[in-house]
Structures are given as structure tokens and as C-alpha cells.
Design an enzyme around this catalytic site. Structure first.
Site, mmCIF file in Angstrom:
data_model
loop_
_atom_site.group_PDB
_atom_site.id
_atom_site.type_symbol
_atom_site.label_atom_id
_atom_site.label_comp_id
_atom_site.label_asym_id
_atom_site.label_seq_id
_atom_site.Cartn_x
_atom_site.Cartn_y
_atom_site.Cartn_z
ATOM 1 N N HIS A 1 -16.085 7.456 -28.114
ATOM 2 C CA HIS A 1 -16.327 6.147 -27.489
ATOM 3 C C HIS A 1 -17.746 5.721 -27.875
ATOM 4 C CE1 HIS A 1 -18.694 8.427 -24.642
ATOM 5 N NE2 HIS A 1 -17.645 9.128 -24.242
ATOM 6 N N SER B 1 -17.079 7.975 -20.650
ATOM 7 C CA SER B 1 -16.697 9.382 -20.715
ATOM 8 C C SER B 1 -15.269 9.463 -21.228
ATOM 9 C CB SER B 1 -16.764 9.990 -19.308
ATOM 10 O OG SER B 1 -15.991 11.184 -19.270
ATOM 11 N N HIS C 1 -20.609 8.340 -27.832
ATOM 12 C CA HIS C 1 -20.685 9.221 -29.009
ATOM 13 C C HIS C 1 -21.243 8.452 -30.211
ATOM 14 C CE1 HIS C 1 -17.088 11.076 -26.847
ATOM 15 N NE2 HIS C 1 -17.911 12.102 -26.936
HETATM 16 P P1 AMP Z 1 -18.320 15.316 -25.325
HETATM 17 O O1 AMP Z 1 -17.407 14.831 -26.398
HETATM 18 O O2 AMP Z 1 -17.986 14.807 -23.972
HETATM 19 O O3 AMP Z 1 -18.521 16.811 -25.386
HETATM 20 O O4 AMP Z 1 -19.749 14.692 -25.648
HETATM 21 C C1 AMP Z 1 -20.373 14.878 -26.895
HETATM 22 C C2 AMP Z 1 -21.786 14.340 -26.813
HETATM 23 O O5 AMP Z 1 -21.753 12.950 -26.494
HETATM 24 C C3 AMP Z 1 -22.616 15.024 -25.711
HETATM 25 O O6 AMP Z 1 -23.937 15.229 -26.187
HETATM 26 C C4 AMP Z 1 -22.588 14.003 -24.608
HETATM 27 O O7 AMP Z 1 -23.701 14.073 -23.754
HETATM 28 C C5 AMP Z 1 -22.587 12.700 -25.394
HETATM 29 N N1 AMP Z 1 -22.070 11.600 -24.564
HETATM 30 C C6 AMP Z 1 -20.903 11.590 -23.859
HETATM 31 N N2 AMP Z 1 -20.794 10.434 -23.155
HETATM 32 C C7 AMP Z 1 -21.918 9.721 -23.417
HETATM 33 C C8 AMP Z 1 -22.402 8.446 -22.999
HETATM 34 N N3 AMP Z 1 -21.715 7.680 -22.150
HETATM 35 N N4 AMP Z 1 -23.600 8.037 -23.473
HETATM 36 C C9 AMP Z 1 -24.309 8.808 -24.334
HETATM 37 N N5 AMP Z 1 -23.903 10.011 -24.775
HETATM 38 C C10 AMP Z 1 -22.729 10.463 -24.326
#
Ligand code: AMP
Length: 282
Positions: A34, A185, A37
Site C-alpha cells: 500500500h 496497514s 510501503h
Molecule cells: P509489513 O509489510 O507490514 O511487514 O511492513 C513492511 C514495512 O512497511 C515496515 O517497515 C512497516 O513499518 C512499513 N509500513 C507499514 N505500514 C506503513 C505505513 N502506513 N506507513 C509507513 N510505513 C509503513
């Protein structure tokens, strides 16, 4: 853009990049990409010559009662988004290659991994630290990009990088939100329309806390009580924790007179959401 599934192959390819003194920016993800990322990926592109994104739903960070099997995996769309964002290499391993038969080594960041989200998700950060350590060894990037959204995760990874001398810089970028304030998220897809409305209470509670602090409130427990009161009004919301903590050890503070972070974890229906905001004095 190349999609690579084999860690050895990726490592060899990236050796060539390093030999030609080109910098590598790395964004680890679990996919279902999203704009949160994408903000990390784009920053990695601005800062580096080569951008590597990993997409791996890491089983060791999920508890047995958690959503590993139903975690969204829209791979085709993710790859299209990566291509559009000018990613050079996507690392797409599977569980068997990351955790082959006989796998027995884990990284545990003590204390930091047992508090806040670690309380209701025992073993979660051990899984996170382990997979990130593996990914850092495979990719060997110059800079690792993480989101402030997962604040505790970023603090734990920063600790691990320091403690284990990983030669990598870390950049933590701000949380990307919907216009209405909801932090983006991959798990937001689990929310129905009513729950999406109730979920707004997380960012609203953080705004309330910020405005209390702006108006001179320094008593952490009073702020926490106001947050709990606001969230308590939502039928589908069940608080996991509300805490105000320092930025390095994540210890609860009593008085707001230093840089700190307000962190929340709230279940909306069956979906556990987290959010946080930084309070800084400079
Ligand atoms: P995930 O796919 O949830 O493991 O997240 C991968 C990376 O993207 C992690 O470093 C998260 O902190 C970051 N991330 C997830 N959601 C957001 C967001 N809304 N804003 C900024 N970074 C994000």
C-alpha cells in the site's frame, strides 16, 4: 525488474552491484503493498542506486492463533506496484528456503521484545528479528528502510543492528495515513465498513493526546486515561495497551518532558491494529 526466489542467487547478483560501488536500499515487507510501503520504496530509490524489496509472509513472527494463513497475498498486484515504483530486484523466497528442515537459530532482542506488542504476541519480535537478520545477510544493503507505523519493530531492529554490528544504516519514515487519519496497514482489509469507522478512534486518540500535550498536560497517566476513555466509547474496540514510552528503551514515562512516543494497540472486532505518534522537543 527481476524477481528472485533463491537467497544465494540474490546474494551473488548483489555482489556485482556492490563491486561497482553502487549503493543498495532495502525495503523488507510482507506484501499486500500500500502507499505506506511505497513511500519507503520511493525513498530508497531517491537515496540509492539499486532498490531491493522483499515480499515474505514470515511464519515465525505469527502466533499459532494469528492470521498467517489468511494474511493477504495479492502477489500479482504487488509485483505491478514494485515495477511501477522502479524497484530493481524483488526477493520472493518461500518458507522452505528461509526455514529449511533443521533450522535452529533465532535472534532474540531481550526486554524490548517482551513489552508492548510483545506482551500479547509472545515470540513475535523474535521472529521479526530473525527474519530481518537473515534478510540483511542475504541482501547486505547500505540502507534499511522501515516505517514508524511499526515503531517497536523499528526500535528492536535498530538495537539488533547495533548489537550485532550489521554494517547497515537505518531510516525510519513517517506513517502514511488515509485522509481520515487511519494508518495504512495490510490488515485494514479485514475491517468491515462499521469497523473501519470505529478504527478511526486510534488516530483520533493520538490527536487528542497531542492536543492535551500542546495545551500543557505533562502527566502521562492522565493522558492515557483520556485516550482509554475515548476508545472505550467505541463498541467494537478493545484496548490491548496504551503507553507513553521513551524512544530507545521503550520504558513507560510518567512525565512528558522528553522525546517520547504514544503507542496504542486496539482490537477492532478480531483485527488488532496499532498506531503511535512521536512527541519531540527540539
Ligand atoms: P509489513 O509489510 O507490514 O511487514 O511492513 C513492511 C514495512 O512497511 C515496515 O517497515 C512497516 O513499518 C512499513 N509500513 C507499514 N505500514 C506503513 C505505513 N502506513 N506507513 C509507513 N510505513 C509503513
Amino acid at each position: 525488474m527481476r524477481v528472485i526466489r533463491d537467497p544465494g542467487k540474490l546474494n551473488r547478483l548483489l555482489k556485482g552491484v556492490r563491486r561497482s560501488a553502487r549503493s543498495i536500499g532495502f525495503v523488507p515487507t510482507m506484501g499486500a503493498l500500500h502507499p505506506g510501503h511505497l513511500s519507503l520504496i520511493k525513498q530508497a530509490g531517491r537515496d540509492n542506486d539499486t532498490v531491493v524489496v522483499s515480499i515474505f509472509v514470515n511464519p515465525t513472527q505469527f502466533g499459532s492463533q494469528e492470521d498467517l494463513n489468511k494474511y493477504p497475498r495479492p502477489l500479482k498486484n504487488d509485483l505491478a506496484l514494485c515495477r511501477k515504483a522502479r524497484v530493481d530486484l524483488v526477493f520472493l523466497p518461500d518458507s522452505k528456503i528461509m526455514y529449511p528442515e533443521g533450522f535452529a537459530t533465532f535472534v532474540n532482542v531481550e526486554k524490548l521484545g517482551d513489552i508492548l506488542c510483545g506482551t500479547s504476541r509472545p515470540g513475535h519480535f523474535r521472529g521479526v528479528a530473525t527474519v530481518v537478520a537473515k534478510l540483511l545477510n542475504i541482501v547486505a544493503p547500505d540502507v534499511l528502510y522501515l516505517g514508524q507505523k511499526d515503531a517497536q519493530q523499528s526500535v528492536i531492529i535498530a538495537r539488533m543492528i547495533k548489537d550485532l554490528n550489521f554494517p547497515v544504516k537505518i531510516r525510519v519514515l513517517p506513517t502514511v495515513r488515509q485522509k481520515d487519519g487511519l494508518a495504512l496497514s495490510s490488515r485494514n482489509v479485514y475491517l468491515n465498513e462499521d469497523q473501519k469507522l470505529d478504527a478511526l478512534v486510534l488516530s483520533k486518540a493520538l490527536c487528542l493526546a497531542k492536543s492535551l500535550i500542546d495545551h500543557g498536560q505533562t502527566d502521562a497517566s492522565r493522558i492515557i486515561n483520556r485516550i482509554k476513555e475515548l476508545i472505550g466509547k467505541k463498541k467494537q474496540a478493545r484496548i490491548d495497551y496504551v503507553a507513553i514510552v521513551d524512544l530507545e528503551k521503550l520504558r513507560q514515562i510518567k512525565k512528558i518532558n522528553q522525546d517520547c512516543m504514544i503507542c496504542l494497540a486496539v482490537k477492532i472486532g478480531k483485527t488488532r491494529l496499532i498506531d503511535n505518534c512521536l512527541i519531540t522537543y527540539d
